[in-house]
Design a protein around this motif. Structure first.
Motif, PDB file in Angstrom:
ATOM      1  N   ASP A 233       6.470  -1.200   2.716  1.00 29.00           N
ATOM      2  CA  ASP A 233       7.184  -1.759   3.645  1.00 29.00           C
ATOM      3  C   ASP A 233       7.572  -0.841   4.848  1.00 29.00           C
ATOM      4  N   PHE A 297       5.824   8.958  -2.415  1.00 29.44           N
ATOM      5  CA  PHE A 297       6.258   7.747  -1.945  1.00 29.44           C
ATOM      6  C   PHE A 297       6.584   6.813  -3.124  1.00 29.44           C
ATOM      7  N   ILE A 298       6.079   6.954  -4.069  1.00 28.91           N
ATOM      8  CA  ILE A 298       6.288   5.960  -5.266  1.00 28.91           C
ATOM      9  C   ILE A 298       7.482   6.313  -5.831  1.00 28.91           C
ATOM     10  N   LYS A 301      10.478   4.921  -3.764  1.00 26.59           N
ATOM     11  CA  LYS A 301      10.390   3.531  -3.924  1.00 26.59           C
ATOM     12  C   LYS A 301       9.747   3.013  -2.586  1.00 26.59           C
ATOM     13  N   ASP A 302       9.025   3.936  -1.690  1.00 20.62           N
ATOM     14  CA  ASP A 302       8.694   3.518  -0.347  1.00 20.62           C
ATOM     15  C   ASP A 302       7.470   3.068  -0.554  1.00 20.62           C
ATOM     16  N   GLY A 303       6.685   3.024  -1.601  1.00 20.78           N
ATOM     17  CA  GLY A 303       5.390   2.479  -1.626  1.00 20.78           C
ATOM     18  C   GLY A 303       4.966   2.448  -3.061  1.00 20.78           C
ATOM     19  N   GLY A 304       3.794   1.670  -3.302  1.00 20.00           N
ATOM     20  CA  GLY A 304       3.217   1.703  -4.807  1.00 20.00           C
ATOM     21  C   GLY A 304       1.999   1.081  -4.776  1.00 20.00           C
TER      22      GLY A 304
ATOM     23  N   LEU B  82      16.495   0.875  -8.028  1.00 21.09           N
ATOM     24  CA  LEU B  82      15.009  -0.057  -8.090  1.00 21.09           C
ATOM     25  C   LEU B  82      14.450   0.753  -9.239  1.00 21.09           C
ATOM     26  N   THR B  83      13.530  -0.432  -9.608  1.00 21.21           N
ATOM     27  CA  THR B  83      12.553   0.094 -10.908  1.00 21.21           C
ATOM     28  C   THR B  83      11.418   0.367  -9.852  1.00 21.21           C
ATOM     29  N   SER B  84      10.879  -0.353  -9.168  1.00 17.26           N
ATOM     30  CA  SER B  84       9.372  -0.505  -8.416  1.00 17.26           C
ATOM     31  C   SER B  84       9.680  -0.005  -7.016  1.00 17.26           C
ATOM     32  N   PRO B  85       8.636   0.219  -6.375  1.00 17.04           N
ATOM     33  CA  PRO B  85       8.757   0.347  -4.940  1.00 17.04           C
ATOM     34  C   PRO B  85       9.220  -1.087  -4.368  1.00 17.04           C
ATOM     35  N   ARG B  86       9.752  -1.087  -3.268  1.00 15.86           N
ATOM     36  CA  ARG B  86      10.181  -2.277  -2.793  1.00 15.86           C
ATOM     37  C   ARG B  86       9.140  -3.080  -2.282  1.00 15.86           C
TER      38      ARG B  86
END
Ligand SMILES: Cc1cc2nc3c(=O)[nH]c(=O)nc-3n(C[C@H](O)[C@H](O)[C@H](O)COP(=O)(O)OP(=O)(O)OC[C@H]3O[C@@H](n4cnc5c(N)ncnc54)[C@H](O)[C@@H]3O)c2cc1C
Ligand code: SF4
Lengths: 460, 337
Positions: A233, A297-298, A301-304, B82-86
């Motif tokens: 995001d 980035f994972i 938490k900026d991307g996955g 947070l667990t997962s990326p947003r």
């Protein structure tokens, strides 16, 4: 019937000639937004000699000629702005040779992307070319003419960088060979180690010559191909993410898209990356490298990586990807145009914010999509809007939005790709005057009578 | 507002701390387990809130019905952990958003629910389902939304699940057979844990299949294959139904091989781990799991959840083990496939 028509019929025969209103209507337009303009004649040559003869007639009569592939460039480049003869190249569609060891192919000037792909799959399954996502009928010569980009562009640059030689009919009707093929039977280089003369033609939209043969480099086709999509995001982090990905040198193509519909794509940016391997081990190794490249980035938490349902993969792995064409018709009116400036990857956030603003301002459906060119050297950022041709208001709104894109692109340091006539003028107005002078000199010398796709790159 | 029926005193007096002691991802002794759960219950920080990988298993391990995983989820959300990326969380929330595109069959008092799994629209056919079909329910409007506990997002569940319950209420169904394991967990376990009233009797499709196969016993031809079962995370919300796997296999002549990662010790398919934590955890879990399947000579891997099948089905197949959904296996046994 006038004498020009008679001369043209003598060259190509009646079946491949037309001056009837039905054909004139069809050949006066493309699927984009440019206003139509009718040609006087349409011809469909099948041999180089026929093209030479046609060009000579045009030179003698001082009437325009407009070469046309599939007419899918969308920005009006095949619209005969000043009438004249449209030369529809589609019958010159043979694959002339493939050199397996030297990894290149020579095709005729109207050969489609789909034809070469099918030919290679059948006869040279270990080779592939950099296929774009345009419908498979799009032609190879036209694509390199407009400096298109394809599946191998992240690795090897613009599709035109992968040209390995040209045969061109000049405005005089003479044939000219460009590259190693000028003095060798082999088409392995478009210029080096000699002066690279392809620049006299590529990017000129047919305004300096008609390509009758093109050599294209081919590349290893691995047995397996897979795809992953990284979502984020944070538009501001996309350039860094792309930098990390390209650093791995493991990825084939990298596309980024952001669009509000369907819901699964809303609010995010999607970096689609493809990779290939001859074995499962090779593929898995690359996957691991690619995932690790984006690990930080994972963690932040900026991307996955999204879980790609197996049903989605075949669609993504198609070449060309037909979903792109499907998007082109979401409004069901058959209208689609995108302005795709070539611009630095670090401008991604600016581009994506601009398209959202424009879509809101003009109430349009949109898709923002980028293709990385080279190892993050640049990107094509497509501001894509679809519209219904039966809705003049929607067409006008799209026109306005694209006009704003053009202004924005230059301000943001970008360069127009497959520039409309209007964009060509904007570019010429703003470019270094000495560069413009050089272009003028080239155009004047190569097309002294101004008959080659006039209106395009016209330097007054 | 719905609140979780968690009792911190139950944890304080817990004799085992099973929820964390048995956890496959944390290395915790009994005293630490109890201390940390009490801290979490009181709203204090705990390393568990950072390190839990969301496998749901503690919901099964806790024998005192104290909802440890729901609690962890709530507290994470409260603290913004947070667990997962947003972007992943956002994507999943978007996917589940009601769009008015639900599909209903000829809904009667008894109905099949496909949740929001389009596969079931194609899979639920033949003799096994003939007594209920075409009474079915499908779409986001009837989707349990439980998956968001993976994403430390209870509030979206609290917002959407009551609406889903209302939608069911409007259909006046009395009994709903859930083909999506997690949907069953939602209505049999999570909703009651939050004091939400469920206006119908939820039935797990394993139980339903078992009963149907018993009725159609004459049609069964033993499959005589060696199989492993991929237990999904959601099955931890309905451990009492897990036994039906073995019972169905007995009925249809499938040899469910004994392996390390089964029952309590089952391993996740890794799909959520990949999205949330990246390559290494997912790859490690998937590899151990599939090595175990292969090492025990499985010919077939039975899936309960289509999402698990999507996540490792292809990899399982590449190892020469045929991935197959429970519904298909049962249809095979009665000669329909
Ligand atoms: C859905 C969709 C997706 C697309 N995706 C991509 C993509 O991924 N990558 C990409 O690069 N493009 C893409 N495009 C744009 C475009 O379709 C392609 O670049 C395509 O290759 C253009 O080929 P064409 O034959 O249609 O060209 P045309 O529009 O026919 O011609 C383009 C220009 O080349 C000139 N020309 C044609 N043939 C010759 C010749 N033989 N000699 C000299 N000049 C000639 C024409 O006069 C014109 O100026 C897409 C378009 C659509 C509709
Ligand atoms: S959640 Fe259950 S197992 Fe864990 S400490 Fe509390 S009561 Fe014990």
């Amino acid at each position: 019937m006038d004498h020009i028509a008679q001369s043209l019929i003598r060259i190509v025969g009646e079946a491949r000639f037309s001056d009837r209103p039905e054909e004139a209507y069809f050949y006066s337009r493309d699927p984009g937004l440019m206003p139509p303009h009718k040609p006087d004649y349409v011809v469909i040559p099948e041999r180089v000699g026929e093209i030479q003869e046609i060009v000579k007639i045009a030179a003698r009569e001082k009437i325009p000629i407009v070469p046309m592939g599939a007419g899918l460039a969308l920005t009006g480049l095949i619209i005969p702005l000043k009438g004249g003869i449209v030369i529809d190249m589609k019958h010159m569609n043979r694959v002339l040779k493939v050199n397996e060891g030297g990894r290149y192919a020579v095709v005729e000037g109207g050969t489609s992307q789909g034809a070469l792909k099918a030919y290679l799959e059948k006869n040279h399954p270990r080779l592939r070319h950099s296929i774009p996502d345009s419908p498979a009928t799009a032609t190879i010569a036209a694509n390199v003419m407009i400096h298109g980009q394809g599946r191998l562009t992240q690795q090897y640059g613009f599709n035109s960088d992968m040209v390995s030689g040209l045969e061109v009919v000049l405005a005089s009707g003479e044939i000219c060979r460009i590259g190693s093929c000028a003095l060798s039977p082999d088409w392995f280089s478009k210029g080096p180690p000699m002066p690279d003369l392809t620049g006299l033609f590529l990017g000129w939209f047919g305004a300096t010559g008609i390509i009758t043969k093109v050599g294209v480099k081919l590349y290893p086709k691995k047995r397996l191909r897979d795809v992953e999509i990284f979502v984020t995001d944070r538009d501001d982090l996309i350039p860094e993410m792309v930098y990390e990905l390209t650093h791995t040198e493991m990825v084939e193509d990298i596309n980024i898209f952001a669009q509000p519909k369907p819901m699964i794509f809303k609010d995010n940016h999607h970096i689609t990356m493809f990779f290939t391997g001859d074995t499962e081990e090779e593929l898995e190794f690359k996957r691991k490298m690619v995932w690790h490249a984006l690990d930080r980035f994972i963690k932040s938490k900026d991307g996955g990586f999204m879980g790609l349902p197996p049903v989605m993969k075949p669609t993504l792995l198609e070449t060309p990807q037909r979903s792109v064409s499907r998007f082109a018709d979401v409004k069901k009116g058959g209208g689609f145009e995108y302005s795709g400036p070539i611009i630095m990857v670090d401008r991604y956030p600016q581009c994506v914010r601009k398209i959202v603003v424009l879509a809101q301002k003009y109430d349009l459906g949109y898709s923002g999509m980028a293709r990385i060119i080279g190892r993050s050297h640049a990107m094509m950022y497509g501001f894509a809007f679809t519209f219904n041709r039966a809705d003049p208001d929607m067409m006008e709104r799209t026109r306005k939005a694209l006009h704003e894109v053009s202004e924005f692109a230059l301000e943001a340091g970008g360069v127009f790709w497959k520039a409309t006539v209007h964009e060509q003028k904007m570019a010429m107005d703003r470019m270094d005057p000495n560069t413009l002078g050089l272009m003028k000199m080239i155009k004047k010398n190569m097309d002294p009578d101004g008959i080659m796709n006039p209106g395009n790159w016209e330097v007054d | 507002m719905y609140s979780l029926k968690h009792d911190v005193d139950l944890c304080r007096t817990c004799p085992t701390g099973d929820c964390l002691v048995k956890c496959q991802y944390l290395d915790v002794d009994k005293d630490t387990a109890v201390t940390e759960m009490v801290k979490i219950g009181r709203g204090e920080d705990s390393f568990v809130l950072q390190d839990c990988v969301t496998c749901y298993a503690c919901e099964e391990y806790c024998q005192r019905g104290n909802y440890p995983f729901y609690l962890i989820t709530e507290k994470r959300e409260e603290k913004g952990i947070l667990t997962s990326p947003r972007a992943i969380t956002r994507q999943w929330i978007n996917i589940g958003e009601p769009q008015g595109k639900f599909r209903l069959g000829e809904v009667k008092e008894k109905a099949l629910s496909f949740g929001f799994m389009p596969e079931f629209l194609k899979w639920a056919k033949g003799r096994l389902f003939e007594d209920v079909m075409p009474s079915f329910i499908f779409g986001q409007e009837f989707f349990c939304n439980v998956v968001y506990i993976h994403f430390a997002n209870t509030s979206i569940i609290k917002e959407r699940l009551p609406m889903v319950l209302d939608n069911f209420r409007k259909l006046r169904v009395k009994e709903v057979i859930f083909l999506h394991d997690e949907c069953y967990g939602a209505f049999a376990h999570l909703a009651p844990a939050y004091g939400m009233e469920v206006p119908f009797k939820p039935v797990h499709y394993f139980e339903y299949l078992y009963n149907r196969l018993t009725e159609l016993k004459d049609l069964i031809r033993p499959l005589n294959i060696r199989a492993v079962y991929q237990r999904p995370c959601s099955s931890r919300l309905s451990p009492d139904k897990h036994r039906f796997v073995g019972e169905i296999m007995d009925l249809i002549g499938v040899d469910l091989v004994e392996r390390e990662y089964q029952d309590h010790n089952a391993l996740c398919c890794g799909g959520i781990y990949a999205m949330s934590f990246g390559y290494d955890l997912a790859h490690d879990v998937q590899k151990r799991n599939m090595d175990d399947m292969e090492g025990h000579g499985a010919q077939v891997c039975i899936f309960n959840c289509p999402a698990c099948m999507g996540s490792i089905g292809t990899q399982v197949a590449k190892r020469g083990i045929r991935p197959i959904h429970m519904i298909h296996l049962c249809r095979m046994a009665i000669g329909e496939i």
